[in-house]
Design a protein around this motif. Structure first.
Motif, mmCIF file in Angstrom:
data_model
loop_
_atom_site.group_PDB
_atom_site.id
_atom_site.type_symbol
_atom_site.label_atom_id
_atom_site.label_comp_id
_atom_site.label_asym_id
_atom_site.label_seq_id
_atom_site.Cartn_x
_atom_site.Cartn_y
_atom_site.Cartn_z
ATOM 1 N N THR A 212 0.954 -1.242 0.114
ATOM 2 C CA THR A 212 0.088 0.056 0.006
ATOM 3 C C THR A 212 0.826 1.269 0.068
ATOM 4 N N PHE A 213 1.932 1.234 0.724
ATOM 5 C CA PHE A 213 2.754 2.484 0.875
ATOM 6 C C PHE A 213 3.430 2.755 -0.514
ATOM 7 N N LEU A 214 3.862 1.631 -1.172
ATOM 8 C CA LEU A 214 4.783 1.878 -2.341
ATOM 9 C C LEU A 214 3.678 2.291 -3.494
ATOM 10 N N GLU A 215 2.328 1.735 -3.439
ATOM 11 C CA GLU A 215 1.421 1.966 -4.256
ATOM 12 C C GLU A 215 0.881 3.719 -4.214
ATOM 13 N N VAL A 216 0.991 4.243 -3.016
ATOM 14 C CA VAL A 216 0.627 5.524 -2.721
ATOM 15 C C VAL A 216 1.908 6.471 -2.998
ATOM 16 N N SER A 217 3.036 5.925 -2.833
ATOM 17 C CA SER A 217 4.176 6.734 -3.154
ATOM 18 C C SER A 217 4.570 6.936 -4.620
ATOM 19 N N GLY A 218 4.477 5.561 -5.252
ATOM 20 C CA GLY A 218 4.801 5.493 -6.468
ATOM 21 C C GLY A 218 6.212 5.315 -6.845
ATOM 22 N N GLN A 219 6.618 5.114 -8.123
ATOM 23 C CA GLN A 219 8.023 4.843 -8.350
ATOM 24 C C GLN A 219 9.026 6.070 -8.246
ATOM 25 N N GLY A 220 10.353 5.709 -7.966
ATOM 26 C CA GLY A 220 11.233 6.971 -8.014
ATOM 27 C C GLY A 220 11.186 7.678 -6.779
ATOM 28 N N ILE A 221 10.276 7.448 -5.643
ATOM 29 C CA ILE A 221 10.153 8.002 -4.436
ATOM 30 C C ILE A 221 11.187 7.375 -3.508
ATOM 31 N N VAL A 222 10.959 6.271 -3.223
ATOM 32 C CA VAL A 222 11.848 5.409 -2.285
ATOM 33 C C VAL A 222 13.053 5.072 -3.172
ATOM 34 N N VAL B 137 12.955 -17.693 8.324
ATOM 35 C CA VAL B 137 13.154 -16.423 7.918
ATOM 36 C C VAL B 137 13.071 -16.099 6.265
ATOM 37 N N SER B 138 13.348 -17.258 5.688
ATOM 38 C CA SER B 138 13.627 -17.122 4.306
ATOM 39 C C SER B 138 12.326 -16.666 3.548
ATOM 40 N N GLN B 139 11.017 -16.910 4.148
ATOM 41 C CA GLN B 139 9.587 -16.363 3.661
ATOM 42 C C GLN B 139 9.807 -14.829 3.901
ATOM 43 N N THR B 140 10.314 -14.158 4.804
ATOM 44 C CA THR B 140 10.271 -12.748 4.889
ATOM 45 C C THR B 140 11.207 -12.328 3.796
ATOM 46 N N TYR B 141 12.363 -12.810 3.534
ATOM 47 C CA TYR B 141 13.220 -12.393 2.375
ATOM 48 C C TYR B 141 12.684 -12.698 1.116
ATOM 49 N N LYS B 142 12.026 -13.695 0.836
ATOM 50 C CA LYS B 142 11.178 -13.934 -0.330
ATOM 51 C C LYS B 142 9.948 -12.909 -0.410
ATOM 52 N N GLY B 143 9.424 -12.428 0.557
ATOM 53 C CA GLY B 143 8.183 -11.475 0.450
ATOM 54 C C GLY B 143 8.829 -10.135 0.058
ATOM 55 N N VAL B 144 9.828 -9.896 0.676
ATOM 56 C CA VAL B 144 10.463 -8.367 0.370
ATOM 57 C C VAL B 144 10.898 -8.493 -0.952
ATOM 58 N N SER B 145 11.435 -9.579 -1.400
ATOM 59 C CA SER B 145 12.313 -9.630 -2.841
ATOM 60 C C SER B 145 11.025 -9.537 -3.957
ATOM 61 N N ASN C 204 10.721 -6.658 -6.723
ATOM 62 C CA ASN C 204 10.338 -6.750 -8.282
ATOM 63 C C ASN C 204 9.233 -6.209 -8.609
ATOM 64 N N LYS C 205 8.359 -5.917 -7.793
ATOM 65 C CA LYS C 205 7.043 -5.286 -8.407
ATOM 66 C C LYS C 205 7.203 -3.708 -8.597
ATOM 67 N N PHE C 206 7.672 -3.328 -7.744
ATOM 68 C CA PHE C 206 7.897 -1.859 -7.514
ATOM 69 C C PHE C 206 9.214 -1.352 -7.946
ATOM 70 N N ARG C 207 10.328 -2.086 -8.025
ATOM 71 C CA ARG C 207 11.759 -1.822 -8.170
ATOM 72 C C ARG C 207 12.166 -0.522 -7.962
ATOM 73 N N PRO C 208 12.639 -0.508 -6.581
ATOM 74 C CA PRO C 208 13.333 0.719 -6.074
ATOM 75 C C PRO C 208 14.545 0.406 -6.530
ATOM 76 N N GLN C 209 15.274 1.739 -6.913
ATOM 77 C CA GLN C 209 16.771 1.910 -7.365
ATOM 78 C C GLN C 209 17.886 1.074 -6.651
#
Length: 414
Positions: free
Chosen positions: A249-259, A290-298, A302-307
């Motif tokens: 939700t936060f990344l959808e609101v902020s959009g690409q190129g912000i974070v 904890v690999s499930q957390t790493y996978k979720g973050v990854s 991949n969806k929002f592609r922060p730099q």
């Protein structure tokens, strides 16, 4: 044990509870990488906790907090210089309680124990005199700095929902702080917006949509004040525990190129007073969870592609200062090195250890500055493990851990 590799010189980290008589075939696929870390993957934190911070009937922080750490000790200076450079993140639980004494802010209170305060403390203050001292220290030791900003400034706690902070973030104090920092020529590699505000019930939380709107304000502020792109600090967030819905939700609101970098925290060993701490550290099946957390973050990256991809911007293993019986021992290396290896394979760019000094999980003793065992694990990783992560296949007991990277520098014995 048999190894086969091609093309790329490698350094290996191995961990196993195997008999020396057991044959193991390990193949390192050196022709192509599976992930890339930042060149300064190893990172440590400096925290705000005052000496009065206590957990489990002990108070292990002493004078290791940002506001009272003696920066003149040669052992501390040399421990940081050995990395050349070391990435340090200034932040922690109390960062959203810190005001900066600059501009319209005239008083500068110390953190005081307060039952109804955030994490049990009142508001604290960073004076510009102390900020000057810290920057002279950072410049002298060659630190690559990430600074955690107060993301609760101007908000109020909700009267109807405990722990929820509402209202718009007010950036004026941060603006004045940045203007002062720029006027002094102090180098900040990146700013992280808030600490553990992602709905994890750790002390304070901010709605994901609100956080997304506020981080846009921060990004615009950074772009305005730092006019030259090559010297413009990156903006990181949210610096909290991963929750899929909140992060999306936060990344959808902020959009690409912000974070520029997506940051999250890992404390997969649970409370520091757990009597089963050693068993957790030595149990590969537990560490695998904890690999499930790493996978979720990854997946979110991949969806929002922060730099800058994903960072683990804080990880001390055990919560609330770590474990007094385990965190400062060689046994903790089974957790620490395994976590850095696992994080790398999931394309996490940076791994920040809580903390350089302070608590039971400090890499340095809080009073003598003598390195604890994990300090040497961090230094070896920094000097040997390059940014190119390689795939590994093995035919063995699943307890065997193998991580492979191209070497940071060519070494003659490979």
């Amino acid at each position: 044990m048999y190894f086969k590799f091609t093309f790329c010189p490698i350094i290996l980290l191995l961990w196993a509870s195997l008999s020396f008589a057991q044959n193991v075939n390990v193949v390192i696929h050196g022709a192509a990488s599976i992930a890339k870390t930042d060149d300064n993957f190893v990172c440590v934190t400096l925290d705000w906790w005052p000496a009065e911070k206590c957990d489990y009937n002990q108070c292990p922080w002493g004078k290791a907090g940002i506001l009272n750490l003696d920066l003149r000790y040669g052992a501390l200076i040399n421990a940081i210089k050995a990395f050349n450079p070391l990435r340090i993140k200034v932040g922690g639980s109390l960062q959203d309680n810190v005001v900066y004494k600059v501009g319209e802010v005239s008083s500068c209170p110390n953190f005081m124990k307060r039952e109804d305060g955030l994490f049990g403390f009142s508001q604290g203050c960073l004076s510009m005199e102390r900020w000057d001292q810290l920057n002279r220290f950072f410049n002298h030791t060659g630190v690559k700095l990430t600074f955690g900003l107060n993301a609760l400034f101007g908000r109020n706690e909700s009267q109807t929902e405990k722990g929820l902070w509402i209202g718009d973030w007010q950036p004026q104090n941060t603006r004045n702080f940045m203007q002062y920092t720029i006027s002094k020529g102090y180098k900040v590699d990146s700013y992280e917006f808030g600490n553990q505000l992602s709905g994890s019930e750790m002390g304070a939380k901010v709605d994901a949509k609100q956080y997304g709107k506020d981080v846009i304000v921060l990004k615009n502020l950074v772009k305005e004040l730092y006019a030259h792109p090559e010297t413009q600090p990156k903006v990181l967030g949210p610096g909290g525990f991963y929750e899929e819905k909140w992060f999306n939700t936060f990344l959808e609101v902020s959009g690409q190129g912000i974070v520029d970098g997506l940051t999250h925290h890992i404390y997969n060993l649970g409370p520091g007073d757990d009597p089963n701490m050693m068993n957790k550290i030595l149990d590969p099946s537990y560490l695998n969870q904890v690999s499930q957390t790493y996978k979720g973050v990854s997946d979110v990256v991949n969806k929002f592609r922060p730099q800058l991809g994903a960072w683990v911007s804080e990880s001390g293993g055990a919560l609330n200062g770590g474990s007094k019986d385990v965190s400062r021992t060689f046994a903790d290396g089974f957790w620490y090195l395994d976590q850095m290896g696992m994080a790398s394979t999931y394309d996490q760019k940076v791994f920040c250890r809580q903390a350089l000094i302070g608590g039971n999980y400090g890499l340095l003793n809080a009073t003598t500055f003598v390195p604890n065992p994990d300090y040497y694990g961090a230094l070896l990783w920094h000097r040997l493990m390059g940014s190119t992560v390689l795939a590994v296949t093995k035919e063995s007991d699943p307890d065997l851990r193998v991580y492979a990277h191209c070497a940071k520098k060519k070494v003659s014995w490979l």
